[in-house]
Design a protein around this motif. Structure first.
Motif, PDB file in Angstrom:
ATOM      1  N   ARG A 256      -9.564   4.380  -6.239  1.00 41.47           N
ATOM      2  CA  ARG A 256      -8.549   3.368  -5.943  1.00 41.47           C
ATOM      3  C   ARG A 256      -7.213   3.755  -6.569  1.00 41.47           C
ATOM      4  NH1 ARG A 256     -13.078  -0.242  -6.343  1.00 41.47           N
ATOM      5  NH2 ARG A 256     -13.320  -1.408  -4.380  1.00 41.47           N
ATOM      6  N   LEU A 257      -7.253   4.324  -7.776  1.00 42.05           N
ATOM      7  CA  LEU A 257      -6.010   4.764  -8.443  1.00 42.05           C
ATOM      8  C   LEU A 257      -5.331   5.863  -7.632  1.00 42.05           C
ATOM      9  CD1 LEU A 257      -4.042   4.704 -10.806  1.00 42.05           C
ATOM     10  CD2 LEU A 257      -5.549   6.331 -12.006  1.00 42.05           C
ATOM     11  N   ASP A 258      -6.122   6.791  -7.109  1.00 44.73           N
ATOM     12  CA  ASP A 258      -5.572   7.845  -6.249  1.00 44.73           C
ATOM     13  C   ASP A 258      -4.890   7.233  -5.026  1.00 44.73           C
ATOM     14  OD1 ASP A 258      -6.609   9.741  -7.972  1.00 44.73           O
ATOM     15  OD2 ASP A 258      -8.447  10.020  -6.792  1.00 44.73           O
ATOM     16  N   GLY A 259      -5.548   6.222  -4.436  1.00 46.56           N
ATOM     17  CA  GLY A 259      -4.974   5.542  -3.279  1.00 46.56           C
ATOM     18  C   GLY A 259      -3.642   4.890  -3.617  1.00 46.56           C
ATOM     19  N   ILE A 260      -3.577   4.259  -4.790  1.00 46.11           N
ATOM     20  CA  ILE A 260      -2.326   3.612  -5.219  1.00 46.11           C
ATOM     21  C   ILE A 260      -1.229   4.651  -5.439  1.00 46.11           C
ATOM     22  CG2 ILE A 260      -1.252   2.300  -7.099  1.00 46.11           C
ATOM     23  CD1 ILE A 260      -3.980   0.838  -7.385  1.00 46.11           C
ATOM     24  N   ILE A 261      -1.589   5.804  -6.015  1.00 48.98           N
ATOM     25  CA  ILE A 261      -0.611   6.889  -6.215  1.00 48.98           C
ATOM     26  C   ILE A 261      -0.026   7.330  -4.870  1.00 48.98           C
ATOM     27  CG2 ILE A 261      -0.359   9.319  -6.882  1.00 48.98           C
ATOM     28  CD1 ILE A 261      -2.427   8.764  -9.110  1.00 48.98           C
ATOM     29  N   LEU A 262      -0.889   7.484  -3.870  1.00 52.49           N
ATOM     30  CA  LEU A 262      -0.422   7.890  -2.540  1.00 52.49           C
ATOM     31  C   LEU A 262       0.459   6.807  -1.917  1.00 52.49           C
ATOM     32  CD1 LEU A 262      -3.681   9.543  -1.122  1.00 52.49           C
ATOM     33  CD2 LEU A 262      -1.613  10.706  -1.936  1.00 52.49           C
ATOM     34  N   LEU A 263       0.119   5.534  -2.145  1.00 45.05           N
ATOM     35  CA  LEU A 263       0.939   4.436  -1.619  1.00 45.05           C
ATOM     36  C   LEU A 263       2.327   4.410  -2.257  1.00 45.05           C
ATOM     37  CD1 LEU A 263      -1.705   1.554  -1.373  1.00 45.05           C
ATOM     38  CD2 LEU A 263      -0.521   2.676   0.543  1.00 45.05           C
TER      39      LEU A 263
END
Length: 308
Positions: free
Chosen positions: A125-132
């Motif tokens: 989820r943290l990776d997803g937030i970084i991409l967002l």
């Protein structure tokens, strides 16, 4: 009956793309925004709706293992087949600003994606937030570019519709594109299944290619109408959107496990991106021979996927 739905899907894709390109080009002229910016945003995000629908729906149902393969496969298809077909139909002029700013940005985020998945085979989820966060930056920069470039919008013979009709063309065209894409993917998957192809192979090929059909049809229609800036912007914008929103939103909803084969596919995406960048840099045009070679590269990639 599956073949009938397949045909109806293609008709919706072609006619929907025609209306979508016409409406988007009209909006660009009404707002005095270069068509390359419209291609990077409205057209790119709109034609990526099938990828978003497939990946986010899978994430919600906790079955998003195919999300990475869908996005990476779609990006490779966009880069090689969409640009290649456009160049074969009409040698594609390359916008220098896009080549120097947005194209390198798409390479950077692909490298970031590779670094996120290569070591733990997982998108958290943290990776997803970084991409967002990268996506928010891209939107901010693109809007700033649009406002800065308004006075530089070229005057040409594009038919300008009134704002209401432009919106109808865009929304109606987009609805037809998404519906057509769904019909093509579903019917093609059923047809493939009847021939005994595995679901994993169907996902890597038909689903990835099927969800990219809107980009292909829209870019080809744009190229035939002389809107090569919109066509190239669509490809680059769609690839950025696929990674920074489709994949990021899926991971933010539910962490994504990544297969090692997907890591290899991301590396291949970087290699194909580098080759395509060299083609674009050469005389700032992709000619028919280069376009044909890109299509052949995609055919070789398909053979690799089937045999591995």
């Amino acid at each position: 009956m599956m073949y009938v739905w397949l045909l109806i899907g293609f008709v919706l894709l072609v006619k929907g793309a025609d209306f979508f390109v016409e409406g988007s080009s009209s909006v660009a002229k009404l707002l005095r925004i270069p068509s390359i910016v419209i291609g990077l945003t409205i057209v790119a995000f709109g034609t990526s709706a099938p990828e978003a629908a497939v990946s986010i729906t899978a994430a919600i149902s906790q079955q998003n293992e195919i999300a990475v393969g869908n996005v990476v496969g779609s990006n490779i298809f966009n880069l090689l087949m969409v640009l290649g077909c456009c160049a074969v139909i009409l040698p594609t002029a390359i916008d220098k600003k896009l080549l120097l700013k947005d194209y390198p940005f798409s390479l950077i985020i692909t490298v970031v994606l590779l670094l996120l998945v290569a070591f733990d085979l997982h998108i958290s989820r943290l990776d997803g937030i970084i991409l967002l966060v990268f996506f928010a930056y891209f939107l901010f920069r693109t809007v700033h570019q649009a406002l800065k470039g308004r006075t530089d919008a070229a005057e040409d013979n594009i038919k300008v519709l009134n704002p209401f009709l432009s919106a109808v063309y865009i929304l109606g065209g987009l609805a037809a594109i998404v519906a057509g894409g769904d019909l093509v993917v579903d019917s093609a998957s059923e047809i493939a299944a009847t021939f005994g192809l595995s679901q994993s192979l169907i996902g890597l090929t038909i689903v990835a290619m099927g969800t990219s059909l809107p980009e292909l049809v829209t870019s080809i229609v744009a190229a035939r109408k002389g809107e090569t800036g919109l066509a190239l912007g669509n490809v680059v914008g769609s690839n950025i959107f696929n990674i920074l929103f489709v994949l990021a939103a899926s991971a933010a909803i539910s962490p994504i496990p990544v297969q090692m084969t997907s890591v290899y596919d991301i590396i291949l995406l970087l290699v194909f991106s580098g080759i395509s960048w060299l083609f674009c840099k050469s005389k700032y045009e992709i000619n028919r021979l280069e376009g044909a070679s890109m299509i052949l590269m995609y055919a070789a990639y398909m053979v690799y996927i089937i045999l591995r």
